[in-house]
Structure formats: structure tokens, C-alpha cells
Design an enzyme around this catalytic site. Structure first.
Site, PDB file in Angstrom:
ATOM      1  N   LYS A 200       0.848  -1.188   0.000  1.00 30.80           N
ATOM      2  CA  LYS A 200       0.000   0.000   0.000  1.00 30.80           C
ATOM      3  C   LYS A 200       0.883   1.238   0.000  1.00 30.80           C
ATOM      4  CE  LYS A 200      -4.103   1.842   2.327  1.00 30.80           C
ATOM      5  NZ  LYS A 200      -5.088   1.638   3.433  1.00 30.80           N
TER       6      LYS A 200
ATOM      7  N   GLU B 102     -19.226  -4.846  11.030  1.00 30.57           N
ATOM      8  CA  GLU B 102     -20.151  -4.035  11.817  1.00 30.57           C
ATOM      9  C   GLU B 102     -21.156  -4.885  12.579  1.00 30.57           C
ATOM     10  OE1 GLU B 102     -18.491  -1.573   8.527  1.00 30.57           O
ATOM     11  OE2 GLU B 102     -19.481  -3.530   8.605  1.00 30.57           O
TER      12      GLU B 102
ATOM     13  N   ARG C 156     -25.166  -1.472   8.177  1.00 32.50           N
ATOM     14  CA  ARG C 156     -24.803  -2.869   7.964  1.00 32.50           C
ATOM     15  C   ARG C 156     -25.019  -3.721   9.211  1.00 32.50           C
ATOM     16  NH1 ARG C 156     -20.875  -3.098   3.628  1.00 32.50           N
ATOM     17  NH2 ARG C 156     -19.539  -4.544   4.759  1.00 32.50           N
TER      18      ARG C 156
END
Length: 643
Positions: free
Chosen positions: A284, A372, A400
């Protein structure tokens, strides 16, 4: 050396290049993304990490006929540049510009709109099954999912179903943090070359067809050889391969920054019209040293120097804190006083400032990853044992975990404290992230306390109130607040326990009553200060609690104010406006007297999805700017005067 990117306007131009030219193109793309994102901030690190992978996918596969789905979409910048949006990329995330995420209405290459995590495998599987039902097994379906997103429950559900569907689908696991399978250097490269070899796969397909008698359904013989193969690989590499155990044809791990080898690998895999998974290892922030060294900070760093990577800070001056930091400092204060206070977040510890508590009490802060639903029920479990869980979830992500809020928390009356960050408009991330709906979708749930602070002092007061409510086994408590800075430089008050279900009158006035909830009330105060010179003097009441509503206070205002205006940074349907309208209806039904019924107006988010852009532009679009608010208040005043 001739610049290649200047000649690339679409994927057809890309496919005219030789494979040996692709490394140069990748370098140019990476430089372009750095230059553009330095001036026009966005999600930098993720997109830098998948440049080679993006080029290889579009080079090998026949997009948009072949369907490419990016999970979340943080990493889709190179994809957008290669698919006809290079000239528009300077408008990325800007008002009236292109979206920072894949968007079906923006390009035919954006096969599925994304912004939330762990959705790609489900969407790609749905497309692949549809193609199979139409007799099309030649169209490829590619889902690119990160090592964080693949941990989400929805991804697991889809990956559990996919092996039973016999589809032409490729899952690319972009692993930029944790290697799921241990890399073994030369041996892993050797295995990759073997498993993608055309001769190897022709032999494997022939054996499969022979042992399944061309039915393509596994049986005891194929299961035996599959288990034997997995056992041998497990013995060689110190562990079993979970993907192969599920039924995937696994390839990798591969170097995600070797574009030439990625092209060869994908070309070989494209010839296999079956379910397979390619595991690629990427970095990344690749190509910008500062982003590689500090991946969290450079996920979305804001403006920075494209040469050095140094983040450009705004001029240092005393200013109000971010609401998230007020939360972080306040929960730490509570945690110091009570060892039962715990913090929970689904992969947003930095964004919601739970890191402040984590630095002091790491054993009492739980980042559960992109999960979540689990975060909510995990919090419920902690509450059953006498802990005081502060579950911090962004507004659009709490959607969610909706069933868990109902079934696992509210139904059981467990005193979980939900701190909902990023409520209301969030700006450049757009429709997938705007916190438009939490007031509406939570209000209908029984046994929830729902509040929103007017400012930083009120946020601290509400957190302390929620804490004492939990210690006394009260009802679940919701506190919602916006992204960004508050309004008080001197924000660190001595918190007070507030009466639950009680609002407060902020300004006395005549004829018009303005009812607000949350920090948007500060904008109303500014408007009223300006209108006072014109003799327009409405009253202003901070509702504070959407539920329970302070009906006893509101009863007193029915006879004195013929016009009421509700103001909220949530959708116009289902939130404060609906609650006040229903209160008036209930009052009329009980009294049988509608003579004191006020005329009701509202300022709220309109009944549509709100696009991306900076907050000033969005505020003007939805009527939250001072000029628009003044217009509504003037209309209300004229109506009240003439009534």
C-alpha cells in the site's frame, strides 16, 4: 523516452502496447496519481498499491464485456484513468466531478457501484450466475478484494456459496498487509508457474472430467484426490490452504508489482472458465516512500508535496477540535475512572479517535475489523457481563449492523452506547458515505434513547449521561455527531449528567418556533442573529433527544407559536420532522382539539441520495447554507404574521 500515458485514452489504447512496455506505463500512472492526488486529495495509498494489477487486468480481460468489480473502491483511481476518465481525474471527488468510487452511472467500466466493504464477491457471483443461466460461460467476472475486506462476514457468505455454482469467476485477493499463505520465495514462484501452466491445467481438466464422468460434480474420488493434494501442500508449506479447502482453484501468492508476470498469470487463468482465486502481494502506497512507511496516514492524506510526500498542514492556529477527538478524550477520561469502560470499533480506530484510549488501555479497546454486525453483537455480549461498551461506528456503516441493533441490543434492552460518527453530510466521499438515514432508521426501534449534541460540551455531557445510564442498567443509548470540527475552542468542560428526554430553550422569541437537533443548530443561531436586525425574532429550541421527545416542553409552545420549523441534518422522511408531525397528530387525537395546531415547515436532507463534493457546495444544494435558511425563516415569519 516517449511518454506512454499521453497516448492512453481508453483500454483499447492500453492493449496496443507490448507487454514489455507495461512497466514504464505503470511508473507513469503511479506518478500521475501522485501528482493529481497531491493537489486534489483522495484515497492515495490503496490506488498506488494496485497500479500493476489494474494494468494487467485491463490488458488481459475484455472489459467492459468482462465484468470487473472493485471492493470498496478506494483503489480504483488507476482503473478510472485507464477507462476514459484521465482528463476528468482532476475533478475526482469534487462537486460536479467524477466520484471517488466506482459508479455505475459514470462509466460502463464500473460494473458495480461500491463504497462499502466486502460486497465484491457477492456482486460478481450474481453476475456470473446470471451469465451461466444465459448459457454464457466465456464472459469473465473478476472481483478484486483486499485482505481487510475479505474478513467481512458478507465476503465469507459469498465465498461459501460460490463453489457450488460452477461459474466463470476470478477472485483476486489483494493482500497488502497480512500474507494469508506464507510466501516461500523461489518455491512459491515455481508453484505459481506450475499451476498456471496450460499443459498442467489441460491435464487437470482431463482428470476432472474423467473422474466426474463429465458431470462436473464432485464425488468421493475427486474429493479424495483434492484432500490428498491439500494435505501434500499443507505438509510442504506448514499449513493447509483455506481457499482450496472451500473448493477454489488457488494460485499464488504472486508479486503484485511484477506487471509482466501478472499478465502471463492472468492470461493463463483466463483460459480456465471456472472458479479460481489469485492471491497477490502488494504494498500500500507503493512508489511514494512516505506512503509506504506510514500507510494509515497516507490512506487519504489530504494535500501533500508530490516530490517528498510531506503532508501540507494548514496554518497552525487555535481552533475547535474535531468531534471524534472530543469523543476519544472523553472516553479515555471515563476509562480512567471505571475499568469496565471498553471501546469497540469496526476498523475505524483512527478515524473515530479510539486510538486515544488504545494508547493507554490497549486491552480494553477492540478493533474487530470490517465487521459491523459483529461489532454490535460483541458489544451486546460485553454489556450482559456488566461492562460499559462504547461502540463507535460511522453512520453509513451502522446500516450494515441494523438487525443486530434491533435483535441483539434493543430487544434485550442491553445498555450498549452507540457513538455514531460521520452523521449528516460527510462531503467528498459522497452518497455511499453520507450519514443521511440514522435518525430515521433508528427512531422506529423500541427502547432506544437517541440524542445528538449541540456542541462539544453537549457531546461530553451526553457521553457521561449515557455512561451513568448504562451503569444503572438503562436502555441502549445512541449519540450521533458529524464529521469535522466543532464550534468551541474552549471545549473541555466538566461534564454534567443530563436529564434523559429533555431539551432546552436556546433563544426566546415570538411567532415562529425553530426546533433543531445536533450541531446544525449553531448555523440557525447565526441566521437568527442576522435576522434580528430586521425585526424577525423566532424562538429556538434545542430538542437534544429525538427519542424520548420532550413532549411536556413542546406542549407549552403550541398556543404561542403558529409556525414551527424543524431543522436536522438527516433525511426529511422519518427523522425529527416526522417525529414532530406525529407528536402534533397524537396531541390532536388525544385532545380532540386542532385549533392550536401549528403550521409545520422543515429544513432537512431531501428525499434522494446526496452526491459528493465539498461541504459548502453540498450545504447550498440541500438548503443548509445561511442564505437558504434565512429564506425559509422569512417565509415562516410572514406566514405567522399573516395568520
Amino acid at each position: 523516452m516517449e511518454n506512454l500515458l499521453s497516448h492512453i485514452h481508453n483500454v483499447e489504447d492500453l492493449r496496443k502496447l507490448s507487454v514489455n512496455e507495461l512497466p514504464q506505463l505503470c511508473n507513469e500512472l503511479r506518478h500521475f496519481i501522485i501528482e493529481q492526488t497531491a493537489e486534489h486529495p483522495g484515497h492515495l495509498g490503496s490506488s498506488l498499491g494496485v497500479v500493476e494489477l489494474t494494468v494487467a487486468i485491463h490488458y488481459v480481460f475484455d472489459t467492459p464485456n468482462d465484468k470487473l468489480i472493485w471492493d470498496v473502491g478506494h483503489q480504483a483511481y488507476c482503473h478510472k484513468i485507464l477507462t476514459g476518465r484521465k482528463e476528468q481525474f482532476c475533478t475526482n471527488r469534487c462537486y460536479n466531478g467524477i466520484s471517488g468510487f466506482p459508479h455505475r452511472g459514470e462509466s460502463e467500466f464500473d460494473a458495480f457501484g461500491t463504497g462499502h466493504s466486502s460486497t465484491s464477491v457477492s456482486a460478481a457471483l450474481g453476475m456470473a450466475v446470471a451469465a451461466k443461466m444465459e448459457g454464457n460461460m466465456t464472459r469473465s467476472h473478476i472481483a478484486v478484494i483486499g485482505d481487510g475486506a475479505i474478513g467481512g462476514g458478507m465476503a465469507f457468505e459469498a465465498m461459501n456459496q460460490a463453489p457450488y455454482r460452477d461459474v466463470n469467476m476470478l477472485i483476486i485477493l489483494n493482500d497488502n498487509k497480512i500474507s494469508i499463505d506464507k510466501s516461500t520465495g523461489a518455491m512459491s514462484k515455481y508453484l505459481l508457474s506450475i499451476t498456471t501452466s496450460p499443459a498442467y491445467n489441460r491435464l487437470k481438466n482431463r482428470l476432472w472430467n474423467a473422474f466426474t464422468f463429465r458431470t462436473n460434480h464432485p464425488n468421493r474420488v475427486t474429493n479424495f484426490f483434492s484432500k490428498m493434494g491439500n494435505s501434500v501442500k499443507g505438509w510442504l508449506f506448514g499449513g493447509s490452504n483455506w481457499f482450496q479447502s472451500l473448493g477454489y482453484r488457488y494460485f499464488g501468492p504472486a508479486d503484485g508489482h511484477d506487471v509482466v508476470n501478472l499478465v502471463k498469470t492472468l492470461q493463463a487463468m483466463k483460459k480456465l472458465p471456472s472458479l479460481k482465486l489469485l492471491h497477490v502481494l502488494t504494498v500500500k502506497g507503493k512508489g511514494l516512500e512516505a506512503a509506504e512507511q506510514n500507510q494509515t496516514q497516507y490512506h487519504a492524506p489530504g494535500k501533500f508535496d508530490p516530490d517528498t510526500g510531506q503532508i501540507i498542514r494548514a496554518e497552525e492556529k487555535q481552533q475547535p477540535p474535531k468531534y471524534q477527538d472530543v469523543f476519544g478524550n472523553t472516553i479515555l477520561e471515563l476509562a480512567r475512572e471505571d475499568e469496565k469502560v471498553v471501546g469497540i470499533t469496526p476498523a475505524m480506530a483512527t478515524g473515530c479517535s479510539l486510538t486515544i484510549m488504545d494508547n493507554v488501555f490497549p486491552e480494553r479497546v477492540f478493533d474487530v475489523g470490517i465487521a459491523e454486525q459483529h461489532a454490535v453483537t460483541f458489544s451486546a455480549g460485553l454489556a450482559t457481563e456488566g461492562y460499559v461498551p462504547f461502540c463507535n461506528i460511522y453512520s453509513s456503516f451502522l446500516q450494515r449492523g441494523y438487525d443486530q441493533v434491533i435483535h441483539d441490543v434493543a430487544l434485550q434492552k442491553l445498555p450498549v452506547i452507540f457513538c455514531i460518527d460521520r452523521a449528516g453530510l460527510v462531503g467528498e466521499d459522497g452518497a455511499t458515505h453520507q450519514g443521511s438515514f440514522d435518525l430515521a432508521f433508528l427512531r422506529c426501534i423500541p427502547d432506544l434513547i437517541i440524542a445528538s449534541p449541540y456542541n462539544e460540551h453537549e457531546l461530553r455531557n451526553l457521553m457521561v449521561t449515557a455512561y451513568h445510564n448504562a451503569k444503572n442498567q438503562g436502555l441502549p443509548f445512541v449519540i450521533r455527531y458529524p464529521r469535522g470540527r466543532g464550534v468551541l475552542v474552549d471545549w473541555h468542560n466538566e461534564p454534567q449528567i443530563l436529564p434523559i428526554g429533555k431539551g432546552r430553550l436556546l433563544r426566546e422569541g415570538q411567532k415562529v418556533l425553530i426546533l433543531t437537533i445536533g450541531p446544525l443548530g449553531n448555523n440557525v443561531q447565526k441566521v437568527l442573529d442576522q435576522l434580528k436586525a430586521e425585526g424577525i425574532t423566532p424562538a429556538h429550541f434545542d430538542v437534544r433527544y429525538l427519542k424520548p421527545l420532550d413532549e411536556s416542553a413542546l406542549e407549552q409552545y403550541l398556543d404561542d407559536y403558529p409556525v414551527w420549523i424543524t431543522v436536522e441534518d438527516g433525511t426529511e422522511k422519518g427523522g425529527l420532522f416526522s417525529e414532530i408531525a406525529e407528536f402534533i397528530d397524537r396531541r390532536d387525537a388525544m385532545s380532540g382539539n386542532a385549533t392550536t395546531r401549528p403550521h409545520l415547515m422543515h429544513i432537512a436532507l431531501p428525499d434522494r441520495f446526496i452526491t459528493h463534493g465539498d461541504i459548502p457546495h453540498l450545504y447550498k444544494e440541500v438548503g443548509f447554507d445561511e442564505e437558504s435558511m434565512e429564506k425559509v425563516v422569512r417565509e415562516a415569519w410572514q406566514l405567522a404574521v399573516s395568520s
